[in-house]
Design a protein around this motif. Structure first.
Motif: not given
Ligand code: N01
Length: 541
Positions: A400-414
């Motif tokens: 669970n890596i959360r930056g300024k907003g989303e997580t890495i998983r969310e950011k790289w999901g697409n």
């Protein structure tokens, strides 16, 4: 989150104690930073800690597969050109002693969460089991490219009553014994090849489920004598210089000519030499257009196939292991190195099953073993999944890596966006080594770690010197880097295979270039170009 102890605050927290993590700990500490390294396992080694399956061995040769720092070279002797897993672990112990790493390493500590606190400009690091929280100004992910094991979702897998394991999760307590057992190995990548070689000699029966043939090359294993060790030490400087000039950090490179300009006789003459030199010469020391020119590539496959066929007795096995029509261009999947792999299939106690979709794949598990598509049941005491990894991105998206907003998983999901294959927008002061859009799978582990590490250490020194609290790549810069990474890979035949290089081995994962394929020298040129212009492509605050 648990409570934060202000005393537990570091300039840098490193995650993972493999090549990258160890290198960074030593060099950052030397540069005066306070550093703590957390490692999930109970020892150094990273991938080599976990991959303790029978036959595990590196396929990058000595003297390339080691740190270049002289202090680590002086008092260490290797016994083999391609050392086994236990010897590599001993090497890591040696390095930790020489660099005195232990006092800043916490083992058995799985980092489960990393959250950026925008107001404090710090990362909150949570250790799962203990619930402890640490502060860090910077995070360096040394989690490698193969930390998330992949097991396909088989029907009724949980019903199987025998022992089962993934190759990279081989139990260290000895609870799996293959001696005299009926064993299945599913998957024939680098791990599968080594497992087959080791287990075929001790199992009562081994069944190998192959979905795609492995165009494996002879390893060319050799012992390293004391005199040879001495010579390697004397030659150390030349070796290091050479490593810094080649495409992947090997001591050899592509030959500087095109296969399409050579006639058949010339090609075969070169290929005989490369093939018997051993190692990856026939892949990364071949013609410049091997991975671009379809005809040259097809000829290389025919050459490889002839060599393989000469070693396989059964015509049925030959068709599966080295088919007339290749499943993908030669070298488009990671080429493995073998030691008697093809001869394993000449043994009476080894059965090969074509597990491709047009063959006889696993249809379900049963309490006693596996049922294949043809309805036949196969009984096993042990099933080994050598089915690979959610490679390159999985090592980070599983946390669970959360930056300024989303997580890495969310950011790289697409799709993956990084700048220079080390940083990503929205995640300030966050660096990853041996990860996506970097030379990762097209470089040796140590060369990649040292290349990226040198840049990261200089970057942190720059920030400290200039009193910046944070660094973050811009969206434009990472968009451009992604385009560049894709442009480079688009020129090659590699994208034609469903491989982990492109995320093609994991159902549902976006298919995209996960590696920077222009080679280490070009990569170095680009990352230092940014550093030399006060980190162009980054926002400094
Ligand atoms: O994993 P892989 P690996 N049904 O992904 C098959 C490094 N490494 O652990 O090709 C049936 O390469 C899959 O088939 P296919 C090295 O960089 C190094 O072997 O997708 N089979 C493939 O055969 C290496 O490249 C060393 O059709 C299924 C296999 O499983 C990387 O790690 C040693 C399947 C996976 O091969 C990964 O190697 C070990 C399914 N549903 C690893 N799903 C050395 O240094 C997947 N497969 C020596």
């Amino acid at each position: 989150m648990g409570s934060i102890n202000p005393a537990k605050s570091y300039d840098v927290v490193i995650v993972g104690a493999g090549f990258s993590g160890m290198w960074h700990l030593y060099h950052l500490r030397k540069a005066g930073f306070s550093v703590r390294l957390f490692e999930e396992g109970s020892d150094y080694g990273g991938t080599w800690y976990w991959n303790c399956y029978p036959g595990a061995r590196v396929d990058t040769e000595i003297p390339v597969y080691q740190f270049t720092e002289k202090t680590t070279v002086d008092d260490w002797n290797w016994t083999q050109r391609y050392p086994g897993r236990d010897e590599i672990q001993e090497y890591f112990h040696h390095v930790s002693r020489v660099w005195d790493l232990g006092r800043d390493v916490t083992f058995n500590s799985k980092v489960t969460s990393l959250v950026w606190d925008s107001s404090a400009k710090l990362w909150l690091v949570e250790i799962g089991d203990s619930g402890e929280i640490f502060h860090a100004q910077h995070i360096i992910m040394g989690t490698g490219f193969a930390a998330k094991a992949y097991v396909p979702s088989y029907k009724n897998l949980e019903e199987f009553q025998g022992a089962k394991t993934h190759s990279a999760r081989w139990p260290m307590d000895g609870s799996i014994d293959v001696q005299g057992k009926r064993v299945a190995v599913i998957g024939t990548g680098a791990s599968g090849v080594q497992l087959v070689q080791a287990i075929s000699k001790v199992a009562s029966h081994l069944t190998v489920f192959q979905r795609t043939p492995n165009m494996a090359l002879p390893m060319g294993q050799d012992d390293i004598s004391e005199a040879e060790n001495q010579r390697l030490k004397e030659n150390y400087q030349n070796t290091t210089q050479k490593i810094n000039t080649t495409y992947a950090g090997f001591l050899y490179d592509f030959v500087p000519s095109m296969g399409r300009d050579a006639n058949e006789e010339q090609r075969n003459e070169l290929w005989e030499q490369l093939f018997y030199r051993g190692g990856l010469h026939f892949w990364l020391g071949n013609y410049l257009d091997l991975l671009e020119d379809r005809d040259v590539n097809a000829a290389a496959y025919r050459f490889w196939r002839k060599k393989a066929l000469a070693r396989i007795r059964s015509p049925e096995a030959a068709k599966i292991l080295a088919p007339e029509i290749p499943p993908h261009p030669f070298g488009a999947k990671r080429v493995s190195l073998e030691q008697g792999y093809f001869e394993c299939f000449n043994r009476d106690n080894v059965t090969l099953i074509d597990a491709s979709n047009t063959g006889n794949p696993v249809s379900e598990f049963t309490p006693e073993g596996i049922r294949t598509k043809d309805g036949m049941g196969h009984k096993f005491d042990v099933v080994i999944f050598a089915t690979g990894f959610d490679a390159i991105t999985g090592s980070m998206t599983k946390i669970n890596i959360r930056g300024k907003g989303e997580t890495i998983r969310e950011k790289w999901g697409n799709g993956v966006y990084t700048h220079l294959g080390m940083t990503t927008h929205g995640f300030p002061n966050f660096f990853f080594v041996y990860g996506p859009q970097a030379p990762t799978a097209f470089a040796t582990g140590p060369a990649c770690a040292e290349t990226q590490g040198s840049w990261i250490v200089e970057c942190l020194k720059f920030l400290r010197r200039e009193n910046f609290r944070s660094i973050e790549p811009t969206r434009e810069a990472e968009t451009q880097w992604r385009e560049h990474v894709n442009d480079v890979s688009g020129k090659s035949l590699l994208s034609e295979a469903d491989s982990w290089y492109f995320g093609g081995n994991i159902p549902g994962k976006p298919k995209e270039a996960l590696n920077y394929m222009a080679g280490l020298p070009e990569y170095r040129r680009r990352i230092w170009e940014s550093a030399d212009s006060r980190y162009s492509g980054f926002t400094l605050e």
